[in-house]
Design a protein around this motif. Sequence first.
Motif, PDB file in Angstrom:
ATOM      1  N   LEU A 167       0.829  -1.206   0.000  1.00 57.60           N
ATOM      2  CA  LEU A 167       0.000   0.000   0.000  1.00 57.60           C
ATOM      3  C   LEU A 167       0.870   1.266   0.000  1.00 57.60           C
ATOM      4  O   LEU A 167       0.538   2.266  -0.681  1.00 57.60           O
ATOM      5  CB  LEU A 167      -0.925  -0.013   1.218  1.00 57.60           C
ATOM      6  CG  LEU A 167      -2.048  -1.055   1.219  1.00 57.60           C
ATOM      7  CD1 LEU A 167      -2.789  -1.032   2.557  1.00 57.60           C
ATOM      8  CD2 LEU A 167      -3.013  -0.811   0.063  1.00 57.60           C
ATOM      9  N   ALA A 168       1.968   1.218   0.733  1.00 59.84           N
ATOM     10  CA  ALA A 168       2.823   2.404   0.801  1.00 59.84           C
ATOM     11  C   ALA A 168       3.506   2.671  -0.534  1.00 59.84           C
ATOM     12  O   ALA A 168       3.603   3.835  -0.986  1.00 59.84           O
ATOM     13  CB  ALA A 168       3.869   2.212   1.898  1.00 59.84           C
ATOM     14  N   GLY A 171       1.073   4.010  -2.689  1.00 58.72           N
ATOM     15  CA  GLY A 171       0.680   5.347  -2.245  1.00 58.72           C
ATOM     16  C   GLY A 171       1.616   6.438  -2.707  1.00 58.72           C
ATOM     17  O   GLY A 171       1.184   7.576  -2.915  1.00 58.72           O
ATOM     18  N   THR A 172       2.878   6.128  -2.906  1.00 53.05           N
ATOM     19  CA  THR A 172       3.810   7.153  -3.398  1.00 53.05           C
ATOM     20  C   THR A 172       3.447   7.590  -4.816  1.00 53.05           C
ATOM     21  O   THR A 172       3.640   8.767  -5.182  1.00 53.05           O
ATOM     22  CB  THR A 172       5.248   6.605  -3.384  1.00 53.05           C
ATOM     23  OG1 THR A 172       5.325   5.424  -4.185  1.00 53.05           O
ATOM     24  CG2 THR A 172       5.694   6.284  -1.972  1.00 53.05           C
ATOM     25  N   PHE A 174       0.237   7.264  -6.064  1.00 55.83           N
ATOM     26  CA  PHE A 174      -1.097   7.874  -5.969  1.00 55.83           C
ATOM     27  C   PHE A 174      -1.014   9.302  -5.417  1.00 55.83           C
ATOM     28  O   PHE A 174      -1.655  10.228  -5.941  1.00 55.83           O
ATOM     29  CB  PHE A 174      -1.963   6.984  -5.065  1.00 55.83           C
ATOM     30  CG  PHE A 174      -3.374   7.454  -4.920  1.00 55.83           C
ATOM     31  CD1 PHE A 174      -4.329   7.143  -5.878  1.00 55.83           C
ATOM     32  CD2 PHE A 174      -3.753   8.230  -3.828  1.00 55.83           C
ATOM     33  CE1 PHE A 174      -5.633   7.578  -5.746  1.00 55.83           C
ATOM     34  CE2 PHE A 174      -5.052   8.676  -3.689  1.00 55.83           C
ATOM     35  CZ  PHE A 174      -6.010   8.344  -4.656  1.00 55.83           C
ATOM     36  N   ALA A 175      -0.197   9.485  -4.357  1.00 54.56           N
ATOM     37  CA  ALA A 175      -0.117  10.812  -3.739  1.00 54.56           C
ATOM     38  C   ALA A 175       0.564  11.834  -4.644  1.00 54.56           C
ATOM     39  O   ALA A 175       0.388  13.052  -4.467  1.00 54.56           O
ATOM     40  CB  ALA A 175       0.638  10.717  -2.410  1.00 54.56           C
ATOM     41  N   ALA A 188       4.000  15.030  -1.665  1.00 50.57           N
ATOM     42  CA  ALA A 188       3.990  13.566  -1.603  1.00 50.57           C
ATOM     43  C   ALA A 188       5.268  13.085  -0.923  1.00 50.57           C
ATOM     44  O   ALA A 188       6.262  13.801  -0.813  1.00 50.57           O
ATOM     45  CB  ALA A 188       3.876  12.993  -3.013  1.00 50.57           C
ATOM     46  N   ASP A 277      10.179  12.678  -4.447  1.00 51.07           N
ATOM     47  CA  ASP A 277       9.291  11.566  -4.123  1.00 51.07           C
ATOM     48  C   ASP A 277       9.511  10.407  -5.091  1.00 51.07           C
ATOM     49  O   ASP A 277      10.369  10.480  -5.991  1.00 51.07           O
ATOM     50  CB  ASP A 277       7.827  12.022  -4.101  1.00 51.07           C
ATOM     51  CG  ASP A 277       7.355  12.531  -5.459  1.00 51.07           C
ATOM     52  OD1 ASP A 277       7.945  12.136  -6.485  1.00 51.07           O
ATOM     53  OD2 ASP A 277       6.397  13.317  -5.498  1.00 51.07           O
TER      54      ASP A 277
END
Length: 285
Positions: A167-168, A171-172, A174-175, A188, A277
């Motif tokens: 998920l992390a 998430g990088t 997605f964010a 992000a 990021d």
Amino acid sequence: SSWLLSPENFVQPALHGTSSHYSQTESLAMHESFEATESSKTASPLTSSVPLLIGSSCVASAIAIRPKKTSVRHVACEALPTPSVSGGEVAYKEAAAAEDAADILAEATEEPPPPPPPPPPFDPAKAIGVTPPLGYFDPLGFCKVGDYAGFHNLRCAELKHGRVAMLAAAGTVFAHYVKFPGFEKTPAGLGALGAPGFAIGFFILFPLAGFLEIVYWKDDINKEPGNFGDPAGWASTGLGGAGAYSDEMRNKELNNGRMAMFSIVGILMAELVTGKDGMQQFGMP
């Protein structure tokens, strides 16, 4: 009297010589008279008085003609032998009795069947997650043979960390492209930790994750590690075996989680060094 009227009682002293002594000839004569009396009983009930008269005359004549001081010889009659079972029947009964006794003895002395052998001890080298090219990889020896409880605890931790890492890592990405309302200026990656909206997001996500971890996604040693059912119904999405809870899919989850743990650690380390990021590290705007 009624006793004298009975031919058997009347003639019996003459036959057996219990009241007086008679000769053999007289005894035989009285015996024949008694047999005639018995046969006349079965002839007709109208002639029931005839045996009494014949018996009385025979006894009277025998007493009259008996010479004095005549020796008396008693005639003994042997009883007929009682019928007995044949030799074959006796042998059959003895054999049956011996067989019954042998069965009872065998039942009494028969030992109960031995208990089934115990299952082999748990071997972590044969558990889910042992896949090529590394196979069973435990260089520090955390997992012991026969220690399923310890293995269960470590496998649960591995699955949780792998799922969080997947998920992390996602998430990088997605964010970098999606901003929620109120978080338009939040950067992000690790830069979000210093943003004003970090506290709001932390106090939203942390209690929710703790609730799911303690109440809903609670591990049970009686189930497979990390098995929390299928609340989203992935097995019925029509994607074939993609949503099935099979050994193949469990191995894929473990391997992807292991790769994601290395990936998110690499992304964070690179961001600390470069300040970029995850997507900027690939040159994406």
